[in-house]
Design an enzyme around this catalytic site. Structure first.
Site, PDB file in Angstrom:
ATOM      1  N   THR A   1       0.868  -1.185   0.000  1.00 25.28           N
ATOM      2  CA  THR A   1       0.000   0.000   0.000  1.00 25.28           C
ATOM      3  C   THR A   1       0.896   1.224   0.000  1.00 25.28           C
ATOM      4  O   THR A   1       1.489   1.570   1.020  1.00 25.28           O
ATOM      5  CB  THR A   1      -0.921   0.018   1.226  1.00 25.28           C
ATOM      6  OG1 THR A   1      -1.806  -1.094   1.138  1.00 25.28           O
ATOM      7  CG2 THR A   1      -1.746   1.300   1.262  1.00 25.28           C
TER       8      THR A   1
ATOM      9  N   LYS B   1      -7.352   1.694  -2.808  1.00 25.00           N
ATOM     10  CA  LYS B   1      -7.043   1.269  -1.435  1.00 25.00           C
ATOM     11  C   LYS B   1      -7.032   2.480  -0.501  1.00 25.00           C
ATOM     12  O   LYS B   1      -7.593   2.446   0.591  1.00 25.00           O
ATOM     13  CB  LYS B   1      -5.678   0.566  -1.399  1.00 25.00           C
ATOM     14  CG  LYS B   1      -5.177   0.166  -0.004  1.00 25.00           C
ATOM     15  CD  LYS B   1      -5.893  -1.034   0.549  1.00 25.00           C
ATOM     16  CE  LYS B   1      -5.522  -1.332   1.985  1.00 25.00           C
ATOM     17  NZ  LYS B   1      -4.170  -1.867   2.147  1.00 25.00           N
TER      18      LYS B   1
END
EC number: 1.1.1.31
Lengths: 299, 299, 299, 299
Positions: free
Chosen positions: A95, A174
């Site tokens: 991420t 995300k």
């Protein structure tokens, strides 16, 4: 994740692993050996470059943008990778922020080293172990082939893989999702604290909210009041779960990316400042510990 | 609500109505007459006091704390109500602050005029018409009888009735739920705006969020991006739905009640200020119009 | 302001006044008469249009953008104003938003009705009575003449007149200044509350701050702790001074104007929400009453 | 500070110094020697304990609470200090939180090792070199003697010494002042950015503000717009000045101390989150760089 890969890839494949922690790699290789005949071969390498030279599908999973950039630099710096039968596919499950992801994708794709796909995951350590992770990825859909190839690989690691758009869309999605999560978590902690201090039974309040317009993951699955959801971190002293420092990291990335694109996030600064204070007071805990912090600062 | 009551109460009961709008009352009575034999009798009165004198179950539904206080003052001021066979039950379905609700309950119960129960609802005009409202109520459970009696009445008006605790717990629970709603709505609007500006397809983004930890009522049912949820206000120019001014009212009540109880709401001031600005820019729209406002102030 | 104008304008001039409040006008005219020979003539009119027809210098002072637009509409709607010896100069001392100010300026200047200058003031009722107001104005400086003429007029009403730039710069500057004021006032209230709750003597704390980097108008002149500054509103129960509702209005105008120009004001939403809550709790008080509100919500 | 002490203390006194940086100490001793006859003797020691054993007045100046605790632990741990003619006076000029300061004071005073006074300073490196620092200190005023003795010592180091109350009042006052500074700085950056984007001349705007209710240290002395104040960090690419990381530290301490005492700081979380983002974008710069950050995120 590596265990699930080993168990699920075709028998003809070889799983090559690399980690900065030598002992972890050795342990994993020993496990594979112990699994005996029929189990997939596992090979360990001493560098990401060595791994990339021999592999047509490379999966990376790293903590922060700086690590992703560093690893890809070490892979690409020494020059062209040897040609393999299939085009190399790099899947980065970290991420990180969209800008860093695009930068690395460019470094891979511009000189035709292969394809780079961002595919961050959600589901945590529990999901990684159980193979129930969800992935959201960004990959060019000009030919259907790339998207299908990515889905096949991710199927070994999790149960969902959402194609959200071009390269970069995975990490963008995300961050958007986790931004909602960061804010909803505070909202639920504040509202539950309010209700409890007004004398309401937290279980009854949570039930009502979960049947009403307030329902969300932090109210239903990760309720921040100890005892409301038995398996939630709140019920075990806020241990395990999604650490505040990880939430702070995602919030930081979302804010930086929003800033770069000139997009206002009105609640972001307040939320970030609050998570800072909560992390100071309760380091290492699940991010639902915001509730405990609010309790402490209530009159 | 009155129509559903008329249709569902036992044939032996009489529905007495009072409203400040004379024409509305007359129209309702005419409707009842037109419904013909077998339909419940409807009677109209010219004051809340007159209504209360003849009724053992009194349901009030008013906009703001000041109106609730005023109506109950008009009922109680003239002195003791005539005794009826059953103890009077006052059910106030208004969304007001806990302190005002307790004040009115005290004025009713201290001199034994009957029982006062706070039972705000959720579900909007649509739910009121369809009889699918949800109620959350506060009523002493010392004897089971009161709670059961309230549930029987509310069953004529909606599909759920949550008993959250002592008197006051209904409005408290409502404010706690709507506080979450107010914040989650902003979070979703911010995240969707971020995603759209990053080039993600809003439908794909919403689908992913709704399968992930960001899922909530504003992302799933009332998604603020036009076209993502066909029936949401966003898809019809933000008309209908839950008006910003109502959200501002609930937020105001929650903040005042939190303040009185010394409970921090870290995101409340920012959210309130934002809804102020959105209401200035887009008066009369559904509260998901925050998304449109954010779009407009994006670079 | 009218009294100071009457006293200071040349004896050859006539002061024509108009106000929606008939009694106020009559009283003012009577005062002028009573002042006797040598005092300037005062004339009252029954409309802004009638006033504008006869005057070469027109000063307006109104509460909100809508009133300014309305008054200028009533002046301009009936058609061209009769030509006078000097070009008409309209000076609007209202605090409104830049966009509304520019809109009215355009309506005046495009058809050559005269020049329109925005010149909001600061100094409050006290400054208006004492003739010590400060003005900040926006006026084209292409020829020096306009700026000089404006300064001459404003010299009758106050002690300072800052030329900040083109038309619109006056109200822009006012909103920028008052935005700082709104925020600094909260900062001082929060810090003084913190200090007092930590056991510090508020006078000693204020003295130190006023000799340090925290010094500002709210700490030095309008200190929010009763007793610290004898003449401040805080020392007379927060009566008089600069009302919260006025501060809310200015904050609202600044936020709307910032939004229109795509300029972020990170603290604005939180500040606005806080002033909302303070105004709910302490309506009609000086804006330093934020301190009292914070005291009340402290543990 | 040590140079000023050496120059100003009575000739009969000896200045003993200790620093973790050996080279710095040696250099300082060499300087003293070079100053020749008539200059005060300077002695260097290899530990804080050794220094404390021989000194009746001990001044500490350290970055964070953890360092202050650590140094005092090293002084006190080995047991009672040898008795000297005068009672030992410990003056800690570090900016730390009130709770840590009280904890160390207790460790010193409970076993009668001497008196502990918190005396943080303001004025920065420039003030330290010029001897123009301001100190705010907390010391019991039961006998006037302690306060007078502290003032005499601090007179060697700066030009002001404010006695704010009991022990702890110095660091409390410092945090209160710097909280105002943190917020005012953002307010000025936001308002100047707004004005500049509206087309106002930044110098004219700053002049007006500095004659009006918006005047404060960040508008007058440390104006964040390059070129407005020639000597401000903004005019030299935001280098030098008061670093963002120091402001973040003070804000963190203020928030933690406010939380402990149940005192609300409504703007604190937003401000902290904003400084986080600014520090990410412009590390190492003066805290007025908030202006540059806001410019960048403007449409």
């Amino acid at each position: 994740m590596a265990r699930n890969l080993r168990a699920k890839i075709p028998a003809s494949d070889t799983l090559i692993v690399h980690d900065v922690n030598e002992a972890t790699m050795q342990k994993f290789a020993a496990e594979a050996k112990a699994a005996g005949a029929g189990a997939n071969a596992v090979e360990i390498t001493d560098s990401a470059r060595a791994l990339a030279e021999k592999s047509d599908t490379i999966i990376t999973s790293l903590p922060e943008p700086v690590h992703v950039k560093h690893v890809f630099h070490s892979i690409l710096k020494p020059g062209p990778l040897p040609t393999l039968e299939r085009e190399r596919l790099f899947i980065d499950t970290s991420t990180i922020d969209p800008a860093s992801s695009k930068e690395v994708a460019y470094a891979v794709q511009a000189p035709n080293h292969g394809r780079f796909v961002d595919a961050p995951m959600s589901g945590g350590v529990v999901g990684a172990e159980a193979g129930t992770l969800s992935f959201m990825f960004g990959a060019s859909s000009k030919t259907g082939a790339l998207v299908e190839r990515v889905k096949l690989v991710l199927a070994h690691l999790g149960k969902n893989a959402w194609h959200l758009g071009e390269q970069g869309a995975g990490v963008s999605g995300k961050l958007a999702n986790n931004y909602i999560l960061a804010i909803n978590n505070i909202a639920v902690a504040e509202a539950m604290n309010l209700g409890v201090r007004w004398g309401l039974d937290p279980k009854a309040l949570a039930s009502m909210i979960n049947s009403s317009t307030g329902r969300c993951w932090p109210s239903e699955v990760n309720n921040p009041v100890p005892g409301v959801v038995e398996k939630a971190p709140a019920s075990r002293n806020y241990d395990g779960g999604f650490g505040i420092s990880l939430m702070r990291k995602d919030l930081k990335l979302a804010i930086a990316a929003a800033q770069e694109s000139g997009t206002p996030l009105e609640l972001a600064a307040t939320a970030r400042g609050l998570y800072d204070a909560v992390d100071d007071a309760h380091p290492g805990k699940d991010f639902s510990v915001v509730y405990k912090y609010l309790q402490e600062i209530s009159r």
